[in-house]
Design an enzyme around this catalytic site. Structure first.
Site, PDB file in Angstrom:
ATOM      1  N   ASP A   1       0.847  -1.183   0.000  1.00 43.56           N
ATOM      2  CA  ASP A   1       0.000   0.000   0.000  1.00 43.56           C
ATOM      3  C   ASP A   1       0.890   1.244   0.000  1.00 43.56           C
ATOM      4  O   ASP A   1       1.998   1.221  -0.555  1.00 43.56           O
ATOM      5  CB  ASP A   1      -0.919  -0.024   1.230  1.00 43.56           C
ATOM      6  CG  ASP A   1      -2.277   0.580   0.947  1.00 43.56           C
ATOM      7  OD1 ASP A   1      -3.243  -0.181   0.846  1.00 43.56           O
ATOM      8  OD2 ASP A   1      -2.364   1.818   0.829  1.00 43.56           O
TER       9      ASP A   1
ATOM     10  N   HIS B   1      -3.524   5.869   3.677  1.00 43.15           N
ATOM     11  CA  HIS B   1      -4.283   4.708   3.227  1.00 43.15           C
ATOM     12  C   HIS B   1      -3.720   3.414   3.791  1.00 43.15           C
ATOM     13  O   HIS B   1      -4.464   2.542   4.274  1.00 43.15           O
ATOM     14  CB  HIS B   1      -4.294   4.669   1.696  1.00 43.15           C
ATOM     15  CG  HIS B   1      -5.282   3.705   1.114  1.00 43.15           C
ATOM     16  ND1 HIS B   1      -4.947   2.423   0.772  1.00 43.15           N
ATOM     17  CD2 HIS B   1      -6.603   3.854   0.799  1.00 43.15           C
ATOM     18  CE1 HIS B   1      -6.002   1.796   0.265  1.00 43.15           C
ATOM     19  NE2 HIS B   1      -7.029   2.652   0.280  1.00 43.15           N
TER      20      HIS B   1
ATOM     21  N   ASN C   1     -13.594   0.651  -7.387  1.00 37.17           N
ATOM     22  CA  ASN C   1     -14.644   1.572  -6.924  1.00 37.17           C
ATOM     23  C   ASN C   1     -15.313   2.340  -8.060  1.00 37.17           C
ATOM     24  O   ASN C   1     -15.890   3.390  -7.840  1.00 37.17           O
ATOM     25  CB  ASN C   1     -14.053   2.590  -5.939  1.00 37.17           C
ATOM     26  CG  ASN C   1     -13.486   1.931  -4.709  1.00 37.17           C
ATOM     27  OD1 ASN C   1     -13.933   0.867  -4.298  1.00 37.17           O
ATOM     28  ND2 ASN C   1     -12.479   2.555  -4.115  1.00 37.17           N
TER      29      ASN C   1
ATOM     30  N   SER D   1     -11.507  -0.990  -0.822  1.00 41.29           N
ATOM     31  CA  SER D   1     -10.246  -1.122  -0.075  1.00 41.29           C
ATOM     32  C   SER D   1     -10.468  -1.664   1.326  1.00 41.29           C
ATOM     33  O   SER D   1      -9.847  -2.661   1.715  1.00 41.29           O
ATOM     34  CB  SER D   1      -9.524   0.229  -0.023  1.00 41.29           C
ATOM     35  OG  SER D   1      -8.952   0.555  -1.263  1.00 41.29           O
TER      36      SER D   1
END
Length: 634
Positions: free
Chosen positions: A281, A316, A421, A487
């Site tokens: 990430d 994130h 998304n 996520s």
């Protein structure tokens, strides 16, 4: 006559009900008008300063051309946390700004490449473009020393001595509902006192810096009605973002998500001890209170994309890691976020950048970073990861990424990725990689009711689904976020996979996936759908299914195959609730009249037939057989 009147009432009521019902349906399903789309886009532009991170409003570096026509870079020194217009402006402009409705005054300090010139860049926020333009027309740009925007002194940097008396030059530009200003001077703090002083070194870059800040602020916004960013139905409450939850609220609110996937029930068997989950990430803050002591930092495969000295925000990645292996904080770890596998360890490998990082363009364009994710997979496998979580994706698959996924799966590592998304209500969405590689557990997002979230991608790569709306997680420095997307959904499934690998370490990725599938809750009709896959992950059920698979004896001669949150959505369609309520009432009243009229007509009809049966026979009439009778003329 009375029966006919009742029938007329019934027909009229039915007509009113049909017409009013049609009007209600038309209003509720009405598509946005051009005016509504334009208003929504303008609202998004006006809210840009709230929706964009400060680091995007004031980039870490800004390029400019010097008076010698050389290309150099100004570096951000600091951002003022205070946003009051009165803090940003001096007396020459403050009263004018307040009269025009100044909402906020944002400032940041910059230094040129040589560190000899410093700049304060400011953004004044106004309710709309007209008020910003009215203020802009009154700004005096000629003056010595420069006035208007207050100089921002940043201790410990080149701007430590930059005060208002040292403002040498100024520039200003209007950008929609914003006015961008700048003042420049020398880093040594020398006061502006000589009208003939050479100022090219500070004056030439300042207007370029203002333009760089203003351009993205005025950029139009495309409205995609139906996505998570744009609400297409009117709400009964104003668009005011909820206050951030307090620390004591975190655990109760978060438990709603954990209870939805039955994680507490699974903890009776295991909490993930002995398992390492690689989080590929934006990087994880190992000092975050909810993760402290559980994070091992791996390499940064994005190194060099951001400017030297820039500290990545790690937003994130920290959030995702907390959902997987957060262990809480405070007395008895009863506060903060607890992950699905709270005793698992996290291996943080930085392979992507957070939104708004200054190196985004370099990362996207420089071939050095093309295989960053693949490199991260190889590293994770070689350093003991049992599960790899990738809450990321792209529509462009590569041979390197495919080979890396295969390397992980054939070595017994479970690979989980988010499905994407970009979903809509229109059905199929493009495939996202690595989620769409076979063997990868692609995870879609559902709401608290188990229905597919509107943003979640729909395609045949989706294997599982998990909560992805209003999921609370931890961030760097003790922050907490309430976010949505595939996520967090992927992170929750990775946490369940970690529980399985902790309890049954020899179970292959294929059998871990099978355990997740066979135990899924909220299974769709037919057993599978492209929206939610085989259903919503069930942690306790998955552990039980994994136990059965681990105990099963394979057929003779065959072994089992081994193998990274702001204002709410902007309202677009403004439905007329009063009109809907009125037509709904009319439809109900019409339906009632129709039913009443038909009922009354039926009753009167029955009474009329009964009266005729009971009435005596009338006497017979004898008509004379006369040739002159009028009957003969017919």
């Amino acid at each position: 006559m009375r029966i006919a009147a009742c029938a007329t009432v019934a027909v009229a009521g039915l007509a009113v009900a049909t017409f009013a019902g049609g009007r209600v349906h038309a209003e509720q399903t009405r598509q946005p008008t051009r005016a509504e789309l334009s208003t929504a886009a303008a609202t998004a532009v006006a809210q840009r300063w709230e929706r964009m991170p400060a680091g995007r409003l004031f980039p870490a570096t800004i390029g400019y051309t010097t008076d010698l026509q050389t290309k150099e870079t100004a570096t951000r020194l600091g951002i003022d946390p205070r946003t009051a217009c009165a803090r940003a402006l001096d007396g020459t402009l403050l009263r004018r700004a307040e009269r025009d409705g100044c909402v906020a005054g944002l400032r940041a300090g910059y230094a040129d490449q040589l560190g000899g010139s410093v700049y304060t860049l400011g953004i004044l926020v106004f309710p709309d473009k007209a008020k910003a333009s009215a203020f802009y027309a009154k700004v005096p740009v000629i003056g010595y020393p420069a006035a208007g925007l207050r100089a921002l002194t940043v201790p410990g940097t080149a701007a430590a001595r930059f005060g208002d008396a040292a403002r040498q030059a100024a520039a200003v530009q209007v950008a929609g509902p914003y006015v961008v200003l700048a003042v420049a001077g020398y880093a040594d703090g020398r006061p502006a006192h000589a009208a003939d002083e050479r100022r090219d070194s500070v004056f030439d870059p300042v207007s370029q810096l203002v333009t760089a800040i203003a351009a993205p602020l005025a950029k139009p916004v495309a409205v995609r009605c139906g996505t998570t960013g744009w609400a297409c139905a009117i709400t009964s409450h104003p668009d005011i973002p909820p206050p951030p939850p307090t620390l004591t609220q975190i655990r109760p609110d978060e438990m709603k998500t954990l209870n939805q996937i039955r994680a507490p029930a699974a903890w009776r068997s295991t909490k993930g001890g002995g398992v390492t989950v690689a989080v590929l990430d934006t990087g994880v803050d190992a000092t975050a209170p909810d993760l402290a002591g559980s994070v091992t930092k791996g390499p940064d495969y994005t190194a060099g994309a951001d400017p030297p000295g820039f500290q990545p925000p790690l937003l994130h990645g920290t959030y995702i890691a907390s959902l997987i292996a957060g262990h809480g904080r405070g007395p008895g770890a009863t506060l903060g976020v607890i992950g699905v596998a709270p005793r698992a360890r996290v291996l943080s490998v930085r392979v992507i950048l957070d939104d708004g990082e200054p190196g985004t363009a370099a990362y996207d364009e420089d071939p050095r970073y093309a295989n960053a994710i693949a490199k991260g997979i190889y590293y994770a496998v070689r350093h003991g990861a049992a599960v790899i979580n990738m809450s990321l994706g792209s529509q462009q698959p590569t041979a390197h990424l495919r080979a890396a996924v295969g390397y992980a799966l054939t070595r017994g590592v479970v690979v989980v990725a988010s499905a994407g998304n970009d979903g809509t209500n229109g059905g199929f969405a493009p495939y996202i990689y690595p989620a769409s590689f076979t063997g990868v557990i692609a995870v879609a997002a559902v709401s608290g009711s188990g229905a597919r979230a509107s943003f979640s991608e729909q395609n045949a790569a989706v294997i599982m689904s998990a909560p992805g709306v209003g999921v609370i997680g931890a961030g760097p420095g003790g922050q907490y976020f309430d976010a949505e997307g595939t996520s967090p959904a992927a992170a929750l499934v990775s946490g369940v996979a970690a529980l399985i690998k902790s309890r049954y370490p020899r179970l292959s990725p294929a059998l871990v996936e099978q355990a997740l599938i066979t135990s899924a809750a909220h299974r769709p009709a037919g057993g599978y759908s492209t929206g939610t896959g085989f259903g919503v992950v069930d942690a306790a059920g998955a552990l039980a299914a994994a136990g059965q698979l681990a105990e099963a004896v394979p057929p003779a001669g065959l072994a089992p195959a081994a193998r990274f949150g702001s204002p709410p959505p902007i309202q677009v369609v403004h439905r007329d609730e009063a009109r809907i309520a009125g037509y709904t009432g009319a439809a109900v009243a019409g339906a009632v009249c129709a039913v009443a009229g038909l009922g009354l007509a039926a009753v009167l009809g029955r009474r009329s037939r009964r009266a005729r049966r009971l009435a005596p026979e009338p006497p017979a009439m004898n008509y004379p057989d006369t040739p002159n009778s009028w009957f003969d003329t017919l």
